[in-house]
Design a protein around this motif. Structure first.
Motif, PDB file in Angstrom:
ATOM      1  N   PRO A   1       0.821  -1.237  -0.113  1.00  0.00           N
ATOM      2  CA  PRO A   1      -0.018   0.163  -0.128  1.00  0.00           C
ATOM      3  C   PRO A   1       0.964   1.306   0.067  1.00  0.00           C
ATOM      4  O   PRO A   1       2.026   1.352   0.443  1.00  0.00           O
ATOM      5  CB  PRO A   1      -0.765  -0.159   1.179  1.00  0.00           C
ATOM      6  CG  PRO A   1      -0.911  -1.636   1.668  1.00  0.00           C
ATOM      7  CD  PRO A   1       0.456  -2.045   0.984  1.00  0.00           C
TER       8      PRO A   1
ATOM      9  N   THR B   1       1.563   5.285   0.967  1.00  0.00           N
ATOM     10  CA  THR B   1       1.647   6.060   2.012  1.00  0.00           C
ATOM     11  C   THR B   1       0.403   6.952   1.997  1.00  0.00           C
ATOM     12  O   THR B   1      -0.130   7.210   0.824  1.00  0.00           O
ATOM     13  CB  THR B   1       2.836   6.935   2.447  1.00  0.00           C
ATOM     14  OG1 THR B   1       3.000   7.738   1.231  1.00  0.00           O
ATOM     15  CG2 THR B   1       4.147   6.023   2.434  1.00  0.00           C
ATOM     16  N   SER B   2      -0.049   7.679   3.000  1.00  0.00           N
ATOM     17  CA  SER B   2      -1.270   8.437   3.134  1.00  0.00           C
ATOM     18  C   SER B   2      -0.680   9.484   2.306  1.00  0.00           C
ATOM     19  O   SER B   2      -1.678  10.050   1.404  1.00  0.00           O
ATOM     20  CB  SER B   2      -1.432   8.661   4.347  1.00  0.00           C
ATOM     21  OG  SER B   2      -2.206   7.610   5.083  1.00  0.00           O
TER      22      SER B   2
ATOM     23  N   LEU C   1      -1.103   8.381  -1.376  1.00  0.00           N
ATOM     24  CA  LEU C   1      -2.341   8.382  -1.936  1.00  0.00           C
ATOM     25  C   LEU C   1      -3.114   9.899  -1.990  1.00  0.00           C
ATOM     26  O   LEU C   1      -3.922  10.086  -3.074  1.00  0.00           O
ATOM     27  CB  LEU C   1      -3.209   7.478  -0.971  1.00  0.00           C
ATOM     28  CG  LEU C   1      -4.478   7.254  -1.280  1.00  0.00           C
ATOM     29  CD1 LEU C   1      -4.621   6.612  -2.942  1.00  0.00           C
ATOM     30  CD2 LEU C   1      -5.296   6.110  -0.299  1.00  0.00           C
TER      31      LEU C   1
ATOM     32  N   HIS D   1      -5.184   0.755  -0.948  1.00  0.00           N
ATOM     33  CA  HIS D   1      -4.207   1.327  -0.300  1.00  0.00           C
ATOM     34  C   HIS D   1      -4.698   1.812   1.121  1.00  0.00           C
ATOM     35  O   HIS D   1      -3.891   2.504   1.762  1.00  0.00           O
ATOM     36  CB  HIS D   1      -3.744   2.595  -1.126  1.00  0.00           C
ATOM     37  CG  HIS D   1      -2.849   2.043  -2.323  1.00  0.00           C
ATOM     38  ND1 HIS D   1      -1.689   1.868  -2.500  1.00  0.00           N
ATOM     39  CD2 HIS D   1      -3.615   2.336  -3.662  1.00  0.00           C
ATOM     40  CE1 HIS D   1      -1.292   1.299  -3.430  1.00  0.00           C
ATOM     41  NE2 HIS D   1      -2.388   1.749  -4.379  1.00  0.00           N
ATOM     42  N   THR D   2      -5.737   1.636   1.421  1.00  0.00           N
ATOM     43  CA  THR D   2      -6.574   1.995   2.829  1.00  0.00           C
ATOM     44  C   THR D   2      -7.630   0.928   3.081  1.00  0.00           C
ATOM     45  O   THR D   2      -7.858   0.010   2.381  1.00  0.00           O
ATOM     46  CB  THR D   2      -6.788   3.259   2.873  1.00  0.00           C
ATOM     47  OG1 THR D   2      -7.289   3.758   3.977  1.00  0.00           O
ATOM     48  CG2 THR D   2      -8.172   3.688   1.902  1.00  0.00           C
ATOM     49  N   ASP D   3      -8.277   1.279   4.353  1.00  0.00           N
ATOM     50  CA  ASP D   3      -9.284   0.175   4.609  1.00  0.00           C
ATOM     51  C   ASP D   3     -10.469   0.484   3.776  1.00  0.00           C
ATOM     52  O   ASP D   3     -10.984   1.652   3.213  1.00  0.00           O
ATOM     53  CB  ASP D   3      -9.458   0.284   5.926  1.00  0.00           C
ATOM     54  CG  ASP D   3     -10.052   1.756   6.694  1.00  0.00           C
ATOM     55  OD1 ASP D   3     -11.401   1.913   6.474  1.00  0.00           O
ATOM     56  OD2 ASP D   3      -9.109   2.398   6.690  1.00  0.00           O
TER      57      ASP D   3
ATOM     58  N   THR E   1     -12.460   3.566   4.787  1.00  0.00           N
ATOM     59  CA  THR E   1     -11.907   5.047   4.453  1.00  0.00           C
ATOM     60  C   THR E   1     -11.926   5.257   3.043  1.00  0.00           C
ATOM     61  O   THR E   1     -12.095   6.439   2.366  1.00  0.00           O
ATOM     62  CB  THR E   1     -10.503   4.941   4.992  1.00  0.00           C
ATOM     63  OG1 THR E   1     -10.600   4.970   6.180  1.00  0.00           O
ATOM     64  CG2 THR E   1      -9.803   6.089   4.694  1.00  0.00           C
ATOM     65  N   ALA E   2     -11.749   4.179   2.114  1.00  0.00           N
ATOM     66  CA  ALA E   2     -11.973   4.091   0.564  1.00  0.00           C
ATOM     67  C   ALA E   2     -13.432   4.762   0.246  1.00  0.00           C
ATOM     68  O   ALA E   2     -13.506   5.594  -0.533  1.00  0.00           O
ATOM     69  CB  ALA E   2     -11.619   2.865   0.113  1.00  0.00           C
TER      70      ALA E   2
ATOM     71  N   THR F   1      -5.572  14.344   2.817  1.00  0.00           N
ATOM     72  CA  THR F   1      -4.736  13.855   4.062  1.00  0.00           C
ATOM     73  C   THR F   1      -5.516  13.975   5.284  1.00  0.00           C
ATOM     74  O   THR F   1      -5.162  12.981   6.107  1.00  0.00           O
ATOM     75  CB  THR F   1      -3.555  14.918   4.168  1.00  0.00           C
ATOM     76  OG1 THR F   1      -3.017  15.021   2.885  1.00  0.00           O
ATOM     77  CG2 THR F   1      -2.633  14.753   5.443  1.00  0.00           C
TER      78      THR F   1
ATOM     79  N   LEU G   1      -7.410  10.721   5.406  1.00  0.00           N
ATOM     80  CA  LEU G   1      -6.594   9.396   5.691  1.00  0.00           C
ATOM     81  C   LEU G   1      -6.003   9.434   7.067  1.00  0.00           C
ATOM     82  O   LEU G   1      -5.457   8.224   7.456  1.00  0.00           O
ATOM     83  CB  LEU G   1      -5.656   9.457   4.611  1.00  0.00           C
ATOM     84  CG  LEU G   1      -6.159   9.202   3.098  1.00  0.00           C
ATOM     85  CD1 LEU G   1      -5.116   9.748   2.191  1.00  0.00           C
ATOM     86  CD2 LEU G   1      -6.450   7.589   2.912  1.00  0.00           C
TER      87      LEU G   1
END
Length: 208
Positions: A108, A110-111, A114, A167-169, A172-173, A204, A207
């Protein structure tokens, strides 16, 4: 006289429907207007699409594919390249993480990466001629009043959520997709200028 085989006619009718909506809005969509735009007999449109809802479903699904493809084409979401195989004669395994980077299977993002990439994609979508993205939302919002179209609108949300969830849960997506829609609609409805720095900051914050 035998009917001429035209395997691309259905796609041409969908393309014509998208152009009609782009020029006249949903209210301007009819079998007759689409047939005229596509340069095909009226019977061809009703043969392939018995109702206007059928035509809207096909048009929205095609628009969804364009949106999703633009995400898939992003370096951050591109399919990972296969890991190099070890040379059987060398006795050495392939070096893990070799060539790591966005889309390389390194894991994944990084925040920060993304948030930056999503803000960049929005800049691409909202820069210059906004006709296409306006059209996409015209079709998307048609689902509010047309029951048959709602599952197709939901398909876009689910597909885009699945891409971002690499890239995230998932929760959150889905929130990121809601933020993308909100920013796009605000810019389109106000005729404002897209602020990439603001979008990056909001991504940001979301995330964490």
């Amino acid at each position: 006289m035998a009917r001429r085989y035209d395997p691309d006619r259905r796609r041409r009718i969908i393309d014509a429907a998208i152009r009609v909506v782009g020029e006249r809005g949903i209210a301007g969509l009819s079998h007759r207007s689409v047939a005229a735009e596509a340069g095909v007999p009226l019977g061809s449109t009703t043969y392939h699409f018995a109702t206007l809802d059928d035509l809207l479903v096909a048009a929205l699904r095609q628009a969804n594919e364009g949106f999703a493809q633009s995400i898939k084409d992003s370096p951050l979401f591109a399919a990972p390249a296969p890991e190099p195989e070890a040379d059987p004669g060398s006795g050495a395994a392939a070096e893990p993480g070799r060539g790591a980077g966005p889309g390389s299977g390194a894991g994944p993002a990084t925040s920060a990466a993304l948030a930056d990439e999503l803000s960049r994609l929005l800049e691409v979508w909202l820069s210059g001629d906004r006709t296409l993205i306006e059209l996409d939302y015209d079709l998307y919002l048609a689902a509010l009043r047309r029951e048959a179209v709602r599952p197709i609108a939901a398909e876009w949300v689910d597909q885009a959520t699945a891409l971002l969830a690499t890239h995230t849960d998932p929760a959150t997506a889905r929130a990121l997709i809601a933020l993308i829609d909100g920013i796009c609609l605000q810019v389109l409805l106000t005729g404002g200028t897209y602020d990439r720095a603001y979008a990056r900051e909001m991504f940001t914050r979301l995330l964490g």
